[in-house]
Scaffold this motif. Structure first.
Motif, PDB file in Angstrom:
ATOM      1  N   VAL A   2       0.835  -1.191   0.000  1.00 16.79           N
ATOM      2  CA  VAL A   2       0.000   0.000   0.000  1.00 16.79           C
ATOM      3  C   VAL A   2       0.877   1.251   0.000  1.00 16.79           C
ATOM      4  CG1 VAL A   2      -0.134   0.082   2.522  1.00 16.79           C
ATOM      5  CG2 VAL A   2      -1.939   1.130   1.152  1.00 16.79           C
ATOM      6  N   GLN A   3       0.423   2.270  -0.705  1.00 15.03           N
ATOM      7  CA  GLN A   3       1.090   3.570  -0.695  1.00 15.03           C
ATOM      8  C   GLN A   3       0.213   4.559   0.062  1.00 15.03           C
ATOM      9  OE1 GLN A   3       1.702   4.256  -4.915  1.00 15.03           O
ATOM     10  NE2 GLN A   3       3.785   3.461  -4.790  1.00 15.03           N
ATOM     11  N   VAL A   4       0.860   5.416   0.840  1.00 18.39           N
ATOM     12  CA  VAL A   4       0.115   6.370   1.651  1.00 18.39           C
ATOM     13  C   VAL A   4       0.657   7.773   1.431  1.00 18.39           C
ATOM     14  CG1 VAL A   4      -0.577   4.705   3.408  1.00 18.39           C
ATOM     15  CG2 VAL A   4       1.614   5.862   3.625  1.00 18.39           C
ATOM     16  N   VAL A   5      -0.247   8.738   1.495  1.00 24.57           N
ATOM     17  CA  VAL A   5       0.116  10.135   1.272  1.00 24.57           C
ATOM     18  C   VAL A   5      -0.547  10.997   2.342  1.00 24.57           C
ATOM     19  CG1 VAL A   5       0.019  12.085  -0.307  1.00 24.57           C
ATOM     20  CG2 VAL A   5       0.314   9.766  -1.215  1.00 24.57           C
ATOM     21  N   MET A  34      -3.029   1.148  10.721  1.00 24.15           N
ATOM     22  CA  MET A  34      -2.450   2.426  10.308  1.00 24.15           C
ATOM     23  C   MET A  34      -1.942   3.177  11.530  1.00 24.15           C
ATOM     24  SD  MET A  34      -3.178   2.545   6.979  1.00 24.15           S
ATOM     25  CE  MET A  34      -3.121   4.276   6.530  1.00 24.15           C
ATOM     26  N   GLY A  35      -1.059   4.104  11.276  1.00 22.24           N
ATOM     27  CA  GLY A  35      -0.559   4.879  12.403  1.00 22.24           C
ATOM     28  C   GLY A  35       0.125   6.160  11.987  1.00 22.24           C
ATOM     29  N   GLY A  99       0.669  -0.970   8.104  1.00 15.06           N
ATOM     30  CA  GLY A  99       1.290  -2.251   8.334  1.00 15.06           C
ATOM     31  C   GLY A  99       0.269  -3.352   8.529  1.00 15.06           C
ATOM     32  N   SER A 100       0.757  -4.575   8.677  1.00 18.16           N
ATOM     33  CA  SER A 100      -0.131  -5.733   8.722  1.00 18.16           C
ATOM     34  C   SER A 100      -0.848  -5.902  10.053  1.00 18.16           C
ATOM     35  CB  SER A 100       0.658  -7.004   8.404  1.00 18.16           C
ATOM     36  OG  SER A 100       1.715  -7.151   9.351  1.00 18.16           O
ATOM     37  N   VAL A 111       6.649  -1.463   7.609  1.00 13.97           N
ATOM     38  CA  VAL A 111       5.480  -0.660   7.276  1.00 13.97           C
ATOM     39  C   VAL A 111       5.760   0.172   6.034  1.00 13.97           C
ATOM     40  CG1 VAL A 111       4.725  -0.517   9.679  1.00 13.97           C
ATOM     41  CG2 VAL A 111       6.224   1.266   8.754  1.00 13.97           C
ATOM     42  N   SER A 112       4.704   0.638   5.423  1.00 11.51           N
ATOM     43  CA  SER A 112       4.825   1.578   4.317  1.00 11.51           C
ATOM     44  C   SER A 112       4.743   2.990   4.887  1.00 11.51           C
ATOM     45  CB  SER A 112       3.694   1.369   3.308  1.00 11.51           C
ATOM     46  OG  SER A 112       3.774   0.100   2.724  1.00 11.51           O
TER      47      SER A 112
END
Length: 123
Positions: A2-5, A34-35, A99-100, A111-112
């Protein structure tokens, strides 16, 4: 992966509020815990808050407990960090992580990461 912005950073006076958002790129957003982390100048990146994939459980660093609220909207593939009663020591670049599991995110491992968004609190 996953990509996050991240988005929503800015300059706020002490005592004010700000809301950060983190948009995820994949439709499997709901599979990820998420975090949020932050890194102040000259300091290491530190954990701020995390939320499970369902949104049913949250976890906060002591330094932000009672002032910050993490939430997520799976319909929008977006996570939020509502920050209130902001202090100058909250000034940092804030990073989103996916992360998972909650534990993985809290540890900041496997994590991403997003690119970060600057939050500056003036006194």
């Amino acid at each position: 992966q996953v990509q996050v912005v991240e988005a929503g950073g800015g300059l706020v006076q002490a005592g004010g509020s700000l809301r950060l958002s983190c948009a995820a790129s994949r439709h499997t957003f709901s599979d990820y815990a998420m975090g949020w982390f932050r890194q102040a100048p000259g300091k290491e990146r530190e954990f701020v808050a995390a939320i499970t994939w369902s949104g049913g459980s949250t976890y906060y660093a002591d330094s932000v407990k009672g002032r910050f609220t993490i939430s997520r909207d799976s319909a929008k593939n977006t996570m939020y960090l509502q920050m209130s009663s902001l202090k100058p020591e909250d000034t940092a670049v804030y990073y989103c992580a996916a992360g998972s599991s909650l534990g993985t995110v809290v540890a900041g491992r496997n994590v991403s990461w997003g690119q970060g968004t600057q939050v500056t609190i003036s006194s």
